[in-house]
Design a protein around this motif. Structure first.
Motif, mmCIF file in Angstrom:
data_model
loop_
_atom_site.group_PDB
_atom_site.id
_atom_site.type_symbol
_atom_site.label_atom_id
_atom_site.label_comp_id
_atom_site.label_asym_id
_atom_site.label_seq_id
_atom_site.Cartn_x
_atom_site.Cartn_y
_atom_site.Cartn_z
ATOM 1 N N LYS A 33 -2.726 -6.076 -23.404
ATOM 2 C CA LYS A 33 -3.059 -5.031 -24.383
ATOM 3 C C LYS A 33 -2.202 -5.189 -25.665
ATOM 4 C CE LYS A 33 -6.412 -3.278 -21.677
ATOM 5 N NZ LYS A 33 -7.891 -3.644 -22.151
ATOM 6 N N THR A 34 -1.814 -6.480 -26.030
ATOM 7 C CA THR A 34 -1.125 -6.571 -27.100
ATOM 8 C C THR A 34 -1.660 -7.765 -27.844
ATOM 9 O OG1 THR A 34 0.850 -5.877 -25.824
ATOM 10 C CG2 THR A 34 1.264 -7.076 -27.838
ATOM 11 N N LEU A 35 -1.389 -7.552 -29.200
ATOM 12 C CA LEU A 35 -1.857 -8.600 -30.167
ATOM 13 C C LEU A 35 -0.602 -9.101 -30.906
ATOM 14 C CD1 LEU A 35 -3.791 -10.494 -31.962
ATOM 15 C CD2 LEU A 35 -3.948 -8.510 -33.590
ATOM 16 N N VAL A 36 0.015 -10.332 -30.860
ATOM 17 C CA VAL A 36 1.065 -10.705 -31.273
ATOM 18 C C VAL A 36 0.673 -11.313 -32.822
ATOM 19 C CG1 VAL A 36 3.263 -11.961 -31.007
ATOM 20 C CG2 VAL A 36 2.299 -11.032 -29.163
ATOM 21 N N GLU A 37 1.414 -10.920 -33.822
ATOM 22 C CA GLU A 37 1.092 -11.385 -34.978
ATOM 23 C C GLU A 37 2.143 -11.765 -35.737
ATOM 24 O OE1 GLU A 37 -0.609 -11.731 -37.938
ATOM 25 O OE2 GLU A 37 -0.247 -10.399 -39.610
ATOM 26 N N VAL A 38 2.100 -13.098 -36.526
ATOM 27 C CA VAL A 38 3.351 -13.322 -37.101
ATOM 28 C C VAL A 38 3.216 -13.312 -38.585
ATOM 29 C CG1 VAL A 38 4.297 -15.272 -35.592
ATOM 30 C CG2 VAL A 38 2.413 -15.859 -37.096
ATOM 31 N N VAL A 39 4.174 -12.860 -39.416
ATOM 32 C CA VAL A 39 4.129 -12.654 -40.950
ATOM 33 C C VAL A 39 5.438 -13.074 -41.542
ATOM 34 C CG1 VAL A 39 2.571 -10.802 -40.953
ATOM 35 C CG2 VAL A 39 5.056 -10.294 -40.645
ATOM 36 N N ASP A 40 5.534 -13.472 -42.633
ATOM 37 C CA ASP A 40 6.602 -13.603 -43.645
ATOM 38 C C ASP A 40 7.387 -12.089 -43.652
ATOM 39 O OD1 ASP A 40 8.496 -13.853 -45.848
ATOM 40 O OD2 ASP A 40 7.441 -15.581 -46.415
ATOM 41 N N GLN A 41 8.749 -12.254 -43.508
ATOM 42 C CA GLN A 41 9.402 -10.839 -43.380
ATOM 43 C C GLN A 41 9.709 -10.462 -44.963
ATOM 44 O OE1 GLN A 41 12.403 -10.497 -40.693
ATOM 45 N NE2 GLN A 41 13.759 -8.944 -42.146
ATOM 46 N N SER A 42 9.498 -11.052 -45.983
ATOM 47 C CA SER A 42 9.898 -10.821 -47.304
ATOM 48 C C SER A 42 8.719 -11.484 -48.142
ATOM 49 C CB SER A 42 11.246 -11.278 -47.581
ATOM 50 O OG SER A 42 11.295 -12.828 -47.511
ATOM 51 N N TYR A 43 7.790 -10.969 -48.083
ATOM 52 C CA TYR A 43 6.462 -11.315 -49.115
ATOM 53 C C TYR A 43 5.672 -10.067 -49.612
ATOM 54 C CZ TYR A 43 3.459 -15.222 -50.718
ATOM 55 O OH TYR A 43 2.636 -16.100 -51.388
ATOM 56 N N PRO A 44 6.628 -9.118 -50.331
ATOM 57 C CA PRO A 44 5.909 -7.773 -50.715
ATOM 58 C C PRO A 44 4.737 -8.415 -51.797
ATOM 59 C CG PRO A 44 7.944 -8.143 -51.798
ATOM 60 C CD PRO A 44 7.736 -9.290 -50.943
ATOM 61 N N PRO A 45 3.836 -7.446 -51.934
ATOM 62 C CA PRO A 45 3.363 -6.185 -51.042
ATOM 63 C C PRO A 45 2.522 -6.506 -49.668
ATOM 64 C CG PRO A 45 1.650 -6.324 -52.823
ATOM 65 C CD PRO A 45 2.583 -7.630 -53.010
ATOM 66 N N PHE A 46 2.531 -7.697 -49.421
ATOM 67 C CA PHE A 46 1.637 -8.372 -48.292
ATOM 68 C C PHE A 46 2.464 -8.094 -46.802
ATOM 69 C CE2 PHE A 46 0.173 -10.692 -51.863
ATOM 70 C CZ PHE A 46 -1.011 -10.413 -51.722
ATOM 71 N N SER A 47 3.607 -8.228 -46.895
ATOM 72 C CA SER A 47 4.468 -8.073 -45.578
ATOM 73 C C SER A 47 6.161 -7.901 -46.007
ATOM 74 C CB SER A 47 4.509 -9.099 -44.702
ATOM 75 O OG SER A 47 4.667 -10.489 -45.118
ATOM 76 N N PHE A 48 6.760 -6.816 -45.814
ATOM 77 C CA PHE A 48 8.001 -6.643 -46.063
ATOM 78 C C PHE A 48 8.518 -5.526 -45.151
ATOM 79 C CE2 PHE A 48 5.262 -3.891 -48.618
ATOM 80 C CZ PHE A 48 5.797 -2.519 -48.385
ATOM 81 N N LEU A 49 9.651 -5.322 -45.188
ATOM 82 C CA LEU A 49 10.767 -4.272 -44.431
ATOM 83 C C LEU A 49 10.538 -2.859 -45.459
ATOM 84 C CD1 LEU A 49 13.717 -6.201 -42.613
ATOM 85 C CD2 LEU A 49 11.825 -4.754 -41.418
ATOM 86 N N ASN A 50 10.014 -1.805 -44.831
ATOM 87 C CA ASN A 50 10.007 -0.646 -45.728
ATOM 88 C C ASN A 50 11.448 0.228 -45.430
ATOM 89 O OD1 ASN A 50 9.880 0.677 -43.307
ATOM 90 N ND2 ASN A 50 7.547 1.119 -43.441
ATOM 91 N N ASP A 51 11.518 1.214 -46.108
ATOM 92 C CA ASP A 51 12.691 2.209 -46.107
ATOM 93 C C ASP A 51 13.006 2.545 -44.531
ATOM 94 O OD1 ASP A 51 10.712 3.834 -45.853
ATOM 95 O OD2 ASP A 51 11.306 4.842 -47.869
ATOM 96 N N LYS A 52 12.050 2.467 -43.891
ATOM 97 C CA LYS A 52 12.244 2.713 -42.316
ATOM 98 C C LYS A 52 12.613 1.662 -41.524
ATOM 99 C CE LYS A 52 9.340 6.629 -42.655
ATOM 100 N NZ LYS A 52 7.950 7.542 -42.182
ATOM 101 N N ASN A 53 13.069 0.544 -42.224
ATOM 102 C CA ASN A 53 13.253 -0.705 -41.631
ATOM 103 C C ASN A 53 12.042 -1.169 -40.472
ATOM 104 O OD1 ASN A 53 15.326 -2.785 -41.386
ATOM 105 N ND2 ASN A 53 15.841 -2.257 -39.425
ATOM 106 N N GLN A 54 10.980 -0.831 -41.184
ATOM 107 C CA GLN A 54 9.583 -1.204 -40.423
ATOM 108 C C GLN A 54 8.756 -2.112 -41.230
ATOM 109 O OE1 GLN A 54 7.905 2.683 -39.558
ATOM 110 N NE2 GLN A 54 8.974 2.741 -37.700
ATOM 111 N N MET A 55 8.122 -3.277 -40.730
ATOM 112 C CA MET A 55 7.267 -4.041 -41.399
ATOM 113 C C MET A 55 6.219 -3.367 -42.068
ATOM 114 S SD MET A 55 8.448 -6.788 -41.476
ATOM 115 C CE MET A 55 7.240 -7.840 -42.164
#
Length: 274
Positions: A33-55
């Motif tokens: 019951k889990t989908l494992v997704e890979v992303v670039d950690q620093s590719y705003p606004p597509f994928s990035f760490l927000n101010d809550k330290n969440q992708m």
């Protein structure tokens, strides 16, 4: 064989047949019951760490929608781009909704499922740089890119995009010195030091470049015209036809019901999904 034993065997065979048909990846997702997704950690606004330290970001929201329609929770991992694009995932990850361009080299080791947005590739320099005024001026310069990316292949003059209607790439330079980085964050940090300090420019996605220019005024600027149009596709490890078909079905749904368009408007301010 008695009737009771026969019934047990029949149930086991039926279950095995369904699971086998579902494919290894889809079986794992349905079981965990889990989908494992890979992303670039620093590719705003597509994928990035927000101010809550969440992708967070466009790619993350698209992946959440896919997971929801699979009846699964989303788990996000951020390995290096070079590792992701090397393929041979061995079940570590299920999908890359991660702004990946289907070039000839990656297509050898990954399956590209469906197009979900397009954006131009562009040249970025330090804001005070007065020696690079056009794309041709990067000749013999030191240009930063994320290692393993299509931008690196572009600077090597070996980029062949494998997508419908993709046009041949035109190279406005003879040769550049490539500075590969583990992430675009690091490349932009070096470029922020000033023109020619460590690198002279970066090749990147227009939308991520605009996001970084807006976040740090007076540090970066765009040069010339877009280098080429980049189609971005959802990618998976090679060889699981059933998972590819199911994922393609879900992505077609997301496009048809307007979900992709709404998420694009939310994060980009326009629809880049057509």
């Amino acid at each position: 064989m008695n009737a009771k034993l026969y019934a047990v065997i029949a149930v086991l065979v039926a279950g095995w047949s369904v699971n086998t048909y579902a494919g290894e990846t889809l079986n794992r997702i349905k079981t965990t019951k889990t989908l494992v997704e890979v992303v670039d950690q620093s590719y705003p606004p597509f994928s990035f760490l927000n101010d809550k330290n969440q992708m967070d970001g466009f790619d993350i929201d698209v992946a959440k929608e896919v997971a929801k329609r699979l009846g699964a929770r989303l788990k996000i991992e951020t390995p290096s781009w070079e590792v992701v694009t090397a393929g041979n995932w061995r079940g570590r990850w299920d999908v890359c909704i991660c702004s990946m361009t289907p070039d000839k080299q990656k297509a050898r080791v990954l399956d590209f499922v469906a197009h979900y947005y397009s954006a131009p590739a562009v040249l970025v320099t330090a804001d005070k740089n007065s020696t690079i005024t056009s794309e041709a001026d990067i000749n013999a310069r030191r240009i930063g890119v994320e290692q393993g990316s299509s931008y690196e292949r572009y600077l090597q003059k070996g980029l062949v995009i494998e997508a419908p209607d993709a046009k041949p790439i035109v190279y406005p330079f003879d040769r550049v010195t490539i500075a590969p980085y583990g992430s675009e964050d690091l490349a932009y940090q070096d470029l922020a030091l000033g023109a020619g300090k460590r690198i002279d420019g970066i090749v990147s996605n227009l939308i991520t470049a605009k996001a970084r220019i807006a976040k740090t005024p007076g540090k970066f600027k765009l040069i010339g015209s877009p280098l080429y149009l980049e189609p971005n596709w959802v990618a998976i490890d090679k060889g699981d036809a059933e998972w590819k078909a199911e994922l393609a079905r879900i992505l077609a749904e997301l496009k048809k019901d307007g979900t992709l368009s709404k998420l694009s408007q939310k994060w980009i301010g326009q629809d880049i999904t057509q």
